[in-house]
Motif scaffolding. Structure first.
Motif, PDB file in Angstrom:
ATOM      1  N   GLN A   1       0.826  -1.198   0.000  1.00 32.36           N
ATOM      2  CA  GLN A   1       0.000   0.000   0.000  1.00 32.36           C
ATOM      3  C   GLN A   1       0.872   1.264   0.000  1.00 32.36           C
TER       4      GLN A   1
ATOM      5  N   LYS B   1      -1.283   5.049   3.820  1.00 33.93           N
ATOM      6  CA  LYS B   1      -2.257   4.015   4.188  1.00 33.93           C
ATOM      7  C   LYS B   1      -1.627   2.989   5.124  1.00 33.93           C
ATOM      8  N   LYS B   2      -0.374   2.625   4.876  1.00 33.11           N
ATOM      9  CA  LYS B   2       0.321   1.691   5.764  1.00 33.11           C
ATOM     10  C   LYS B   2       0.427   2.272   7.164  1.00 33.11           C
TER      11      LYS B   2
END
Length: 222
Positions: A77, A81-82
């Motif tokens: 990702q 987002k991670k």
């Protein structure tokens, strides 16, 4: 190093590259504009990377038997987002977080494992410690510096610097280190790196012979 939202974000690996060879960092920065290409990985290095991935996965399988409340962060990702998924997992108190990604200001990195411990922090009656895997049987200072960097990032989330950090070597031996014994050196290196970034493109720099050259991505450029 990566550019996220027009901002340079660097990692513990970049700090290790900086300690080994400052010219490596300059090449990282000018690679795109100057059309520099990294040296193709040798067969030996590719095999070593494969062994490293297997070592990491094998250790996750072992940990999975002990920790039932676990989660894997999708490392494919985007960074933002991670990071979001990792923070959510930490706040929910997962016992084991695999492939965690943390970032603070311009510094970030992917952590093999975060494991929950019963030590109070801003999170509540628990906190986390860093576990990193290395396929080598002989640990080096750069491995400890890297893990210290991860512990620093973790401290920004839980409001507590972990007391311990752990490196699992190629023999599956768990090596324990006291974070406070290495944090000052890490901060010193991090500060010097940031100063270097602010001037490196303004100054002429030339490669020098170093022990890093045999495995350097920019060996062909040097």
């Amino acid at each position: 190093m990566k550019v996220i939202n027009s901002k340079i974000v660097y990692s513990p690996t970049d700090l290790n590259n900086f300690v080994a060879c400052k010219y490596h960092i300059k090449n990282d920065l000018i690679a795109k504009t100057d059309g520099l290409k990294k040296k193709e990985k040798s067969a030996d290095l590719k095999l070593r990377i494969e062994y490293g991935i297997k070592h990491e996965k094998d250790y996750y399988s072992e940990l999975s038997q002990r920790y039932k409340k676990k989660i894997i962060i999708d490392h494919k990702q985007p960074a933002e987002k991670k990071f979001k998924d990792t923070i959510e997992a930490i706040k929910k108190g997962y016992d084991l977080i695999y492939k965690a990604y943390l970032i603070h200001e311009d510094f970030g990195g992917e952590i093999d494992f975060l494991i929950k411990h019963k030590i109070k922090s801003d999170l509540g009656d628990f906190s986390y410690e860093v576990y990193d895997t290395k396929v080598t049987k002989t640990l080096r200072p750069k491995h400890v510096l890297q893990t210290t960097g991860y512990s620093f990032l973790l401290s920004k989330v839980q409001g507590l610097m972990p007391k311990k950090m752990f490196l699992v070597d190629g023999t599956q031996t768990i090596n324990s280190f006291n974070v406070n014994e290495f944090i000052d050196y890490f901060l010193f290196t991090k500060n010097n790196f940031e100063k270097f970034l602010s001037t490196v493109l303004k100054e002429k720099m030339y490669p020098e012979k170093c022990s890093f050259c045999n495995i350097c991505d920019w060996q062909d450029v040097c």
